[in-house]
Design an enzyme around this catalytic site. Structure first.
Site: not given
Length: 304
Positions: A152, A165, A169
């Site tokens: 991401s 997150y 990622k």
């Protein structure tokens, strides 16, 4: 779509909804037999009564494909082993692993709990490791295979309130590169893809100010199914020379991301002191410093 993946067997995690569902259907349309894994959890990882993986099977069969559903958690080592075995038991082999499963537990860093950090890293990063590691011996034995891992721009560039997150990622991009290096001698390739898509994973973005509303309206133009053709292509034999790369797919745009390399150098023959670092090294390096960019600061144009 031509049968680029005829005779191949694919496992897609988080394949019940959004980007994962689109990839599952595209893999099947390209001729692959598919194991559709989806735990059926909420965005925060909480259990749900739904079994979205089961809903994808009839859609694949309607395309003339073959598929089975799996409801295991990628965060669990034994469950990851089981979903890979399910592919081999059902279809005789495994050729493709698409690591797509994920959850969100957003929080500003100084408020983020240990559990929120651990849960997100466990599903995204550890989940990628678990499933990839389960498939690796099969890929090694048969002399080939393709891993595609969803990264991401939250990790590649940065975002607000997503330290867990983002860390996971960016870790996935590094894990993908390490897999590519370690397994190249077995004909195994590994790539990371940052998908731009309006799904449940981004539906929690704030939508209060005029600027936030404009950004959300732009994001809603990002169609999950536009990611799938690129993933299918990466898994095809015609892309057997593509490995260790980081891509992005944003509707009709395909991006190749840079990877960290030295961009500026400071050298002092007699070595450095703290004072000379401040007086000399930092002024030499400062013009190349990166700003505190967020993903939206870099991708400023509307998707087409």
């Amino acid at each position: 779509m031509s049968k680029l993946l005829a005779g191949k067997v694919a496992l897609i995690t988080g394949g019940g909804r959004g980007v994962g569902r689109g990839i599952a259907l595209a893999l099947a349309a390209a001729g692959a037999s598919v194991v559709v894994n989806d735990l059926g959890a909420g965005l925060d990882g909480s259990p749900e009564a739904e079994r979205p993986a089961l809903d994808v099977i009839p859609a694949i069969e309607a395309l003339g494909g073959r598929a089975v559903a799996d409801g295991g958690s990628v965060a669990d080592w034994a469950a990851a082993q089981a979903m890979v075995r399910a592919a081999v038991d059902a279809f005789g082999r495994i050729d493709i692993v698409v690591n797509n499963a994920g959850i969100l537990r957003d929080a500003i860093f100084h408020r983020m709990t240990e559990q929120e950090f651990d849960d997100v890293v466990s599903v995204h990063l550890k989940g990628c490791f678990n499933v990839s590691r389960a498939a690796a011996p099969y890929f090694k034995e048969q002399g080939g295979g393709s891993f595609v891992h969803m990264t991401s721009t939250s990790g590649l560039i940065g975002n607000v309130g997503q330290a867990n997150y983002s860390a996971a990622k960016l870790g996935i991009a590094a894990l993908s590169k390490s897999i590519a290096i370690d397994m190249q001698k077995f004909g195994v390739r590994s790539n990371a893809v940052a998908p731009f898509a309006w799904t449940r994973m981004v539906d929690s973005i704030p939508n209060e100010t005029a600027e936030q509303k404009r950004r959300v309206d732009s994001l809603k133009k990002l169609l999950p199914e536009r990611v799938a053709p690129f993933v299918v292509a990466l898994c095809a034999d015609a892309a057997s020379d593509v490995t260790g790369q980081v891509f992005g797919v944003r509707n009709n745009e395909i991006h190749l991301f840079s990877q960290p390399r030295p961009i500026r150098n400071a050298h002092r023959g007699e070595g450095w002191t703290p004072e000379s670092v401040i007086d000399t090294a930092l002024p030499m390096l400062r013009p190349a410093f990166y700003a505190l960019d967020r993903s939206g600061d870099i991708f400023t144009w509307d998707p087409v």
